[in-house]
Design an enzyme around this catalytic site. Structure first.
Site, short mmCIF file in Angstrom:
data_model
loop_
_atom_site.label_atom_id
_atom_site.label_comp_id
_atom_site.label_asym_id
_atom_site.label_seq_id
_atom_site.Cartn_x
_atom_site.Cartn_y
_atom_site.Cartn_z
N SER A 188 0.88 -1.30 -0.08
CA SER A 188 0.07 0.02 -0.10
C SER A 188 0.94 1.36 0.14
CB SER A 188 -0.93 -0.04 1.30
OG SER A 188 -1.39 1.49 1.32
N TYR A 203 -2.50 -3.37 9.94
CA TYR A 203 -2.41 -3.42 8.12
C TYR A 203 -1.16 -2.77 7.70
CZ TYR A 203 -3.79 -2.50 3.47
OH TYR A 203 -3.80 -2.46 2.19
N LYS A 207 1.94 -4.91 5.67
CA LYS A 207 2.71 -4.35 4.32
C LYS A 207 3.84 -3.97 4.17
CE LYS A 207 -1.29 -5.17 2.04
NZ LYS A 207 -1.32 -6.30 1.29
#
Length: 296
Positions: A188, A203, A207
């Site tokens: 991301s 999250y 990543k």
């Protein structure tokens, strides 16, 4: 004094010097990759995926579906992965088949487990006899701050977003062609954003891990001619992105892009197709932020 040559004579002489049949400026026959492009342009490697087989995790909808269809449009046969929505996966399969270039099958597999990831590779080999491209698109994106974080939430994110993609890459490495194999991870653009929200803790941790895994594997598998890259989209207008957000928040995020809009799945898919193709053979170990300038 010799007469001046005309401009047309000069251009003609220069172009003749550039021809591969000349010994002046042509690529030496002993140069790396010279045989690879014999009979075709030295400067236009193909973006065709005809004859290739791709496995795309999480590809029954949104960005994954767009990627699967784009790979199929370029000629690849695609394993379309779903967990619950068989109808959506079948629609993607039919869209790929209707293009008349590559085949497609839908495979139900839980990509939150290593067994599910292995099943996708097994079905690709069983149906198509090979695997050339693995796109590790599936993932979860929960939102919790440190105060609300617990072990099940943490484990779910790292199992789905890190562990399974890593072990799928490990299993695929023994199946992919050497050279020519492609592994494409997803991260991301938020990992490089100057501001992040506290609830993105888990999250973004996953990543960040994927980005480092991709870097290391590019060195490891690159020695076999398998490229490993990461695509890092910015905000993409999908149901997952919109979940839990008010329209005001969505509009505020869109305005942070120079184009004043959210990305679309079709903004990401062509990049993946390029990285999967012969034209992307010299791109390895890179994290490409496909976000329209959202993070600069």
């Amino acid at each position: 004094m010799s007469p001046k040559r005309s401009s047309s004579t000069f251009i003609s002489g220069f172009m003749n010097a550039m021809k591969p049949s000349s010994n002046k400026l042509a690529v030496p026959t002993q140069a790396p990759y010279s045989k690879r492009y014999a009979g075709s342009s030295l400067f236009l490697p193909t973006t065709s995926l005809v004859g290739k087989v791709a496995v795309v995790t999480g590809s029954s909808r949104s960005t994954g579906a767009a990627i699967a269809c784009c790979l199929g449009e370029h000629g690849a046969s695609v394993v379309v992965n779903y967990v619950t929505d068989a109808q959506a996966a079948d629609e993607v399969v039919q869209a790929i088949r209707s293009q008349g270039k590559g085949g497609a099958i839908a495979v139900k597999a839980n990509t939150a487990t290593i067994e599910g990831g292995q099943l996708l590779l097994d079905e690709a080999m069983k149906t198509f006899g090979r695997v050339d491209i693995v796109v590790l698109n599936a993932g979860v994106m929960g939102s919790r701050t440190l105060d609300d974080l617990d072990e099940p939430f943490f484990d779910m994110h790292f199992e789905t977003n890190v562990k399974v993609p890593l072990f799928m890459a490990k299993a695929a490495a023994d199946l992919l062609p050497n050279p020519g194999g492609r592994i494409i991870f997803f991260s991301s653009s938020l990992t490089a954003a100057s501001t992040v929200l506290p609830n993105a803790l888990c999250y973004l941790a996953t990543k960040g891990a994927i980005e480092q895994i991709s870097r290391v594997l590019a060195k490891d598998l690159g020695s076999r001619g398998i490229t490993v890259n990461t695509v890092s989209p910015g905000p993409i207008d999908t149901p997952l992105f919109r979940e839990g957000k008010t329209q005001h928040v969505i509009d505020s995020i869109a305005k942070q892009s120079p184009s004043r809009r959210l990305g679309e799945p079709d903004d990401i898919a062509p990049l993946v197709a390029f990285l999967a193709s012969e034209a992307g053979h010299w791109i390895n170990g890179q994290n490409i932020r496909a976000d329209g300038g959202y993070v600069v």
